[in-house]
Design an enzyme around this catalytic site. Structure first.
Site, PDB file in Angstrom:
ATOM      1  N   CYS A 107      14.602  39.461   6.681  1.00 51.07           N
ATOM      2  CA  CYS A 107      15.450  38.852   7.703  1.00 51.07           C
ATOM      3  C   CYS A 107      14.685  38.792   9.023  1.00 51.07           C
ATOM      4  O   CYS A 107      14.076  39.779   9.441  1.00 51.07           O
ATOM      5  CB  CYS A 107      16.709  39.692   7.880  1.00 51.07           C
ATOM      6  N   GLU A 137      15.333  49.363   4.729  1.00 54.80           N
ATOM      7  CA  GLU A 137      14.946  48.770   6.012  1.00 54.80           C
ATOM      8  C   GLU A 137      14.193  49.783   6.873  1.00 54.80           C
ATOM      9  O   GLU A 137      13.176  49.460   7.495  1.00 54.80           O
ATOM     10  CB  GLU A 137      16.180  48.257   6.763  1.00 54.80           C
ATOM     11  N   THR A 175      19.133  47.633  11.718  1.00 58.51           N
ATOM     12  CA  THR A 175      19.964  46.508  12.189  1.00 58.51           C
ATOM     13  C   THR A 175      21.415  46.576  11.721  1.00 58.51           C
ATOM     14  O   THR A 175      22.253  45.839  12.219  1.00 58.51           O
ATOM     15  CB  THR A 175      19.375  45.161  11.711  1.00 58.51           C
ATOM     16  N   CYS A 205      22.122  43.860  14.443  1.00 58.97           N
ATOM     17  CA  CYS A 205      22.145  42.395  14.330  1.00 58.97           C
ATOM     18  C   CYS A 205      23.520  41.846  14.699  1.00 58.97           C
ATOM     19  O   CYS A 205      24.536  42.532  14.605  1.00 58.97           O
ATOM     20  CB  CYS A 205      21.697  41.961  12.941  1.00 58.97           C
TER      21      CYS A 205
END
Length: 323
Positions: A107, A137, A175, A205
């Protein structure tokens, strides 16, 4: 429902959160795998789950995608897609050593955090990364500069953090965290390190925070909130927590409508429904049908934002897709 109102059929309603479901990064990652299947045919290898959703992974597996835990499991010379959660430079290097063709579906908002890590590492900062131990992540982000990054998950991690220069310390975050919980962790860090610098821009995010805002807007009216999402989806699990913190009487995470325990509905008037950022809306529609069959047919959408963000396909697919 006001106090003393009986739970009659007319009092049954569903509040449906908007925004919910697929974010731009997930949409891009799933389309990337589908395009790779179209262009190159199966098998297409994907390192880890492309996104954290059981239905999406099972559907792609049926179409010829092979999910692997490590790049070393991909036969030499084959095609591998890196998941939306991002990978470390070591993973890219291993893929190059094995002559793998790669499509990077990380992403763009995760890539932004990777770039922040690199920038602060170049300036010799200690980086306190707020995130969950073991999450893919976090592993990819930490791997950009492991000697500079310390993971902060719990209050105990705050107490254990060590820095070399109090004027060169910054916090960054995974995020998909809860906005409120992250800021609580930041406040704890700032008590220890008053000169703690903030990220250049918000790391959590837009989709994660938007979905949390939508749940907060309706939770206080809900006897029950059902969050469609998978157990390993960080942002989906956070929605359950946010719903309870914002006043929902009960909240549960489910992958499919069939996982709803009918006992959860006893005495319930208002059911809130939302879904994590890696959840296709077909699963939400199936849940609404399931609820309608049991008397919760009145659906009211609670809209707190309209998302118009879209990301271009990974560059490895752009030229091919255009042909």
């Amino acid at each position: 429902m006001s106090a003393g109102t009986p739970s009659t059929e007319s009092a049954k309603r569903v509040l449906l959160a908007k925004p919910r479901g697929y974010c731009a990064g997930v949409d891009r990652a799933v389309i990337a795998v589908e395009k790779a299947l179209e262009l190159y045919g199966p098998p297409v290898y994907v390192r880890k789950e492309i996104v954290h959703n059981r239905h999406v992974v099972d559907t792609l597996r049926e179409r010829g995608v092979i999910f692997v835990d490590e790049t070393s499991e991909v036969p030499e010379g084959e095609l591998v897609v890196f998941s939306a959660h991002g990978v470390s430079p070591a993973v890219h290097a291993e893929a190059a050593e094995r002559n793998l063709r790669t499509i990077d579906a990380t992403c763009p908002l995760v890539t932004k955090v990777h770039k922040e890590v690199n920038r602060f590492a170049r300036d010799d900062f200690d980086i306190l990364l707020i995130g969950h131990h073991g999450h893919e992540e976090v592993e990819g982000t930490s791997g950009e500069a492991p000697e500079h990054v310390q993971l902060v998950d719990t209050a105990e991690d705050v107490a254990k953090a060590e820095i070399r220069d109090p004027s060169k310390v910054v916090w960054l975050s995974q995020t998909t965290l809860s906005v409120d919980e992250t800021m609580e962790r930041v406040d704890q860090l700032r008590e220890r390190f008053p000169n703690l610098a903030d990220p250049p821009s918000d790391d959590i995010c837009y989709a994660t925070s938007n979905r949390q805002v939508a749940v907060k807007a309706m939770a206080g009216e809900c006897d029950l909130v059902l969050v469609v999402g998978s157990r390993n989806s960080s942002n989906s699990k956070r929605l359950v927590e946010v719903a309870l913190q914002a006043g929902a009487k009960d909240a549960h995470l489910i992958d499919y409508a069939r996982e709803v325990d009918e006992s959860w509905l006893e005495g319930v008037g208002t059911v809130g429904v939302t879904s994590g950022a890696s959840v296709p809306d077909v699963l939400v529609m199936e849940l609404l049908e399931w609820l309608a069959e049991r008397g919760w047919g009145e659906v009211e959408e609670v809209t707190t934002a309209n998302e118009k963000i879209a990301f271009a396909l990974p560059r490895e697919l752009r030229s091919k897709a255009g042909k």
